[in-house]
Design an enzyme around this catalytic site. Structure first.
Site, PDB file in Angstrom:
ATOM      1  N   GLU A   1      -3.431   7.505  -4.102  1.00 55.50           N
ATOM      2  CA  GLU A   1      -3.952   6.958  -5.369  1.00 55.50           C
ATOM      3  C   GLU A   1      -5.268   7.601  -5.772  1.00 55.50           C
ATOM      4  O   GLU A   1      -6.120   7.758  -4.896  1.00 55.50           O
ATOM      5  CB  GLU A   1      -4.158   5.444  -5.220  1.00 55.50           C
ATOM      6  CG  GLU A   1      -2.947   4.657  -5.636  1.00 55.50           C
ATOM      7  CD  GLU A   1      -3.103   3.170  -5.386  1.00 55.50           C
ATOM      8  OE1 GLU A   1      -4.139   2.602  -5.732  1.00 55.50           O
ATOM      9  OE2 GLU A   1      -2.150   2.594  -4.844  1.00 55.50           O
TER      10      GLU A   1
ATOM     11  N   HIS B   1      -1.369  -0.104  -9.855  1.00 52.08           N
ATOM     12  CA  HIS B   1      -1.994  -1.043  -8.895  1.00 52.08           C
ATOM     13  C   HIS B   1      -2.480  -2.312  -9.620  1.00 52.08           C
ATOM     14  O   HIS B   1      -3.681  -2.579  -9.674  1.00 52.08           O
ATOM     15  CB  HIS B   1      -3.145  -0.358  -8.135  1.00 52.08           C
ATOM     16  CG  HIS B   1      -3.407  -1.001  -6.800  1.00 52.08           C
ATOM     17  ND1 HIS B   1      -3.819  -0.299  -5.689  1.00 52.08           N
ATOM     18  CD2 HIS B   1      -3.316  -2.301  -6.381  1.00 52.08           C
ATOM     19  CE1 HIS B   1      -3.981  -1.116  -4.667  1.00 52.08           C
ATOM     20  NE2 HIS B   1      -3.674  -2.344  -5.056  1.00 52.08           N
TER      21      HIS B   1
ATOM     22  N   ARG C   1       0.861  -1.187   0.000  1.00 53.83           N
ATOM     23  CA  ARG C   1       0.000   0.000   0.000  1.00 53.83           C
ATOM     24  C   ARG C   1       0.897   1.237   0.000  1.00 53.83           C
ATOM     25  O   ARG C   1       1.908   1.282   0.706  1.00 53.83           O
ATOM     26  CB  ARG C   1      -0.901   0.036   1.237  1.00 53.83           C
ATOM     27  CG  ARG C   1      -2.106  -0.898   1.190  1.00 53.83           C
ATOM     28  CD  ARG C   1      -3.171  -0.475   0.173  1.00 53.83           C
ATOM     29  NE  ARG C   1      -4.318  -1.368   0.172  1.00 53.83           N
ATOM     30  CZ  ARG C   1      -4.434  -2.463  -0.593  1.00 53.83           C
ATOM     31  NH1 ARG C   1      -3.476  -2.796  -1.444  1.00 53.83           N
ATOM     32  NH2 ARG C   1      -5.523  -3.205  -0.521  1.00 53.83           N
TER      33      ARG C   1
HETATM   34  P1  NAP Z   1      -0.562 -11.280   5.145  1.00 51.56           P
HETATM   35  O1  NAP Z   1      -0.466 -12.734   4.797  1.00 51.56           O
HETATM   36  O2  NAP Z   1      -1.444 -10.852   6.246  1.00 51.56           O
HETATM   37  O3  NAP Z   1       0.927 -10.742   5.365  1.00 51.56           O
HETATM   38  C1  NAP Z   1       1.242  -9.532   5.976  1.00 51.56           C
HETATM   39  C2  NAP Z   1       2.366  -9.756   6.970  1.00 51.56           C
HETATM   40  O4  NAP Z   1       2.759  -8.500   7.536  1.00 51.56           O
HETATM   41  C3  NAP Z   1       1.933 -10.651   8.149  1.00 51.56           C
HETATM   42  O5  NAP Z   1       2.949 -11.593   8.432  1.00 51.56           O
HETATM   43  C4  NAP Z   1       1.742  -9.632   9.264  1.00 51.56           C
HETATM   44  O6  NAP Z   1       1.934 -10.193  10.548  1.00 51.56           O
HETATM   45  C5  NAP Z   1       2.838  -8.642   8.944  1.00 51.56           C
HETATM   46  N1  NAP Z   1       2.641  -7.360   9.635  1.00 51.56           N
HETATM   47  C6  NAP Z   1       1.472  -6.733   9.969  1.00 51.56           C
HETATM   48  N2  NAP Z   1       1.727  -5.563  10.608  1.00 51.56           N
HETATM   49  C7  NAP Z   1       3.071  -5.461  10.686  1.00 51.56           C
HETATM   50  C8  NAP Z   1       3.931  -4.489  11.270  1.00 51.56           C
HETATM   51  N3  NAP Z   1       3.448  -3.409  11.882  1.00 51.56           N
HETATM   52  N4  NAP Z   1       5.262  -4.700  11.176  1.00 51.56           N
HETATM   53  C9  NAP Z   1       5.761  -5.818  10.593  1.00 51.56           C
HETATM   54  N5  NAP Z   1       4.990  -6.768  10.044  1.00 51.56           N
HETATM   55  C10 NAP Z   1       3.656  -6.591  10.075  1.00 51.56           C
HETATM   56  O7  NAP Z   1      -1.058 -10.466   3.858  1.00 51.56           O
HETATM   57  P2  NAP Z   1      -0.764 -10.759   2.305  1.00 51.56           P
HETATM   58  O8  NAP Z   1      -1.852 -11.575   1.747  1.00 51.56           O
HETATM   59  O9  NAP Z   1       0.657 -11.194   2.157  1.00 51.56           O
HETATM   60  O10 NAP Z   1      -0.947  -9.265   1.729  1.00 51.56           O
HETATM   61  C11 NAP Z   1      -0.128  -8.207   2.190  1.00 51.56           C
HETATM   62  C12 NAP Z   1      -0.626  -6.871   1.698  1.00 51.56           C
HETATM   63  O11 NAP Z   1      -0.371  -6.731   0.325  1.00 51.56           O
HETATM   64  C13 NAP Z   1      -2.153  -6.665   1.806  1.00 51.56           C
HETATM   65  O12 NAP Z   1      -2.504  -6.203   3.096  1.00 51.56           O
HETATM   66  C14 NAP Z   1      -2.435  -5.643   0.735  1.00 51.56           C
HETATM   67  O13 NAP Z   1      -2.434  -4.349   1.271  1.00 51.56           O
HETATM   68  C15 NAP Z   1      -1.269  -5.802  -0.234  1.00 51.56           C
HETATM   69  N6  NAP Z   1      -1.698  -6.296  -1.549  1.00 51.56           N
HETATM   70  C16 NAP Z   1      -1.513  -5.506  -2.640  1.00 51.56           C
HETATM   71  C17 NAP Z   1      -1.863  -5.974  -3.887  1.00 51.56           C
HETATM   72  C18 NAP Z   1      -1.679  -5.132  -5.113  1.00 51.56           C
HETATM   73  O14 NAP Z   1      -2.528  -5.167  -5.999  1.00 51.56           O
HETATM   74  N7  NAP Z   1      -0.618  -4.380  -5.248  1.00 51.56           N
HETATM   75  C19 NAP Z   1      -2.417  -7.250  -4.050  1.00 51.56           C
HETATM   76  C20 NAP Z   1      -2.581  -8.034  -2.906  1.00 51.56           C
HETATM   77  C21 NAP Z   1      -2.199  -7.545  -1.668  1.00 51.56           C
HETATM   78  P3  NAP Z   1       0.641 -10.775  11.364  1.00 51.56           P
HETATM   79  O15 NAP Z   1       0.120 -11.904  10.534  1.00 51.56           O
HETATM   80  O16 NAP Z   1       1.234 -11.188  12.665  1.00 51.56           O
HETATM   81  O17 NAP Z   1      -0.332  -9.640  11.453  1.00 51.56           O
HETATM   82  C1  GLV Z   2      -5.077  -5.397  -3.637  1.00 49.91           C
HETATM   83  O1  GLV Z   2      -4.436  -4.398  -3.505  1.00 49.91           O
HETATM   84  C2  GLV Z   2      -5.556  -6.188  -2.551  1.00 49.91           C
HETATM   85  O2  GLV Z   2      -5.368  -5.814  -1.384  1.00 49.91           O
HETATM   86  O3  GLV Z   2      -6.174  -7.233  -2.850  1.00 49.91           O
END
Ligand code: NAP
Ligand code: GLV
Ligand code: GLV
Length: 328
Positions: A270, A288, A241
């Protein structure tokens, strides 16, 4: 369901998802080709039992109030849910759901693409060819940085962060990660990844890729100070993000060549992009696109629709964000 629940889908999503909602609900799909203007959103949510929304919709207290007491579910068509006031939803007994997992590999592919594009100057090269400047192979033309054998620093070692570590093994990269908590030593061994506190990761990595969610704690997690800790030859990749990185500070660091490059899929305001970034060659900008494959967007649509319908049937949906709501 004798009287069908009423649902708003805030923008056209893949048909497979819309069909599922339509089978079970009286469904209004916005036909507006854009993010619904605030007043329109506030009007359309009235008396709805469910909302299937996008990450570009801000779903706050005002929207929940406008929907009224029937609202039972807010199903986000995204894994990130920083656009929704989850605490307020929980207070009101509204279930919030997201689409985790189905977009992990697609988003990691995009982050990897960004990393390779900036390291090997593909966007600059493409512009160069189109401008008619290519006069044949040159010893010193558009030299970049090797990814193979370098050190990858992963900030946020969840689903997508770990998918990046798996890709890194094929490139013989050393993998270091930072997260709120360490993963098990078994996972560390499997992924050949070692934990580092954030400052150490910033100092050691050649490529830093951000995969934390946006929360009050991660807002500007990478600012001026953190950018100054990075190596001058290092690159920063963000597909999580925008507000996790201080975009103005990043533009300054890139302009002054305090780091070698950056590649961004997300932006602080954005769809606005920091104007200084648009002038620079050492940054790759994408609109994005993380989850933007045909297959994945379809899976997300089905998942969001299934979450929504299950709540309206009185079930616990598979991807409930506010688990604390159960038994309330
Ligand atoms: P996820 O599996 O929840 O991974 C996020 C990781 O970050 C978790 O291990 C979480 O720990 C950790 N975390 C949370 N707060 C933190 C902090 N303050 N300091 C350090 N680590 C922290 O999520 P994901 O599925 O990998 O997705 C991650 C992010 O990518 C989403 O939230 C979204 O915003 C973004 N995203 C973007 C796109 C795009 O189109 N560009 C697409 C998909 C996702 P805990 O589990 O202990 O909370
Ligand atoms: C995309 O940015 C998502 O969070 O799925
Ligand atoms: C480059 O094209 C080479 O053959 O080295």
């Amino acid at each position: 369901m004798s009287v069908k629940p009423k649902v708003l889908i805030t923008r056209k999503i893949p048909e497979e998802g819309i069909k599922i909602v339509m089978e079970h609900c009286t469904t209004e799909v916005s036909d507006f080709d854009g993010v619904l203007p605030r007043e329109v959103l506030l009007d359309k949510v009235k008396e709805k039992d469910g909302i299937l929304c996008l990450l570009t919709d801000t779903i706050d207290q005002e929207v929940m109030e406008a929907a009224g007491p029937n609202l039972k579910v807010i199903a986000n068509y995204a894994v990130g849910f920083d656009n929704i006031d989850v605490e307020e939803a929980t207070r009101r007994g509204i279930m919030v759901t997201n689409t985790p997992g189905v977009l992990t590999e697609t988003t990691a592919d995009l982050a990897w693409t960004l990393m390779m594009s900036i390291a090997r100057r593909i966007v600059e090269g493409d512009k160069f060819v189109r401008a008619g400047k290519f006069r044949g192979w040159e010893p010193l033309l558009l030299l970049g940085t090797d990814i193979y054998g370098s050190t990858l620093g992963i900030v946020g070692f969840g689903r997508i962060g770990q998918a990046m570590a798996r890709r890194a093994s094929g490139f013989n990269m050393k993998v270091i990660y930072y997260d709120m908590q360490r993963v098990s030593s078994q996972t560390e061994n499997e992924l050949k990844a070692s934990f580092r506190p954030l400052p150490e990761l910033l100092q050691e990595a050649d490529f830093i890729t951000v995969h934390v969610p946006l929360t009050p704690e991660t807002h500007h997690l990478i600012g001026e100070k953190e950018l100054n800790m990075m190596k001058r030859e290092a690159y920063l990749i963000n597909s999580a993000r925008g507000p996790i990185i201080d975009e103005k500070a990043l533009a300054r660091a890139l302009k002054e060549n305090r780091i070698r490059g950056a590649a961004l899929d997300v932006f602080e305001r954005e769809p606005e992009v920091e104007p200084e970034l648009l002038k620079l060659d050492n940054v790759v900008l994408a609109p994005h696109l993380g989850s933007a494959s045909y297959a994945t967007r379809t899976k997300m649509a089905v998942m969001a629709a299934d979450n929504l319908v299950r709540v309206l049937r009185g079930e616990t949906p598979p991807n409930l964000v506010n688990r604390e709501i159960i038994g309330k």
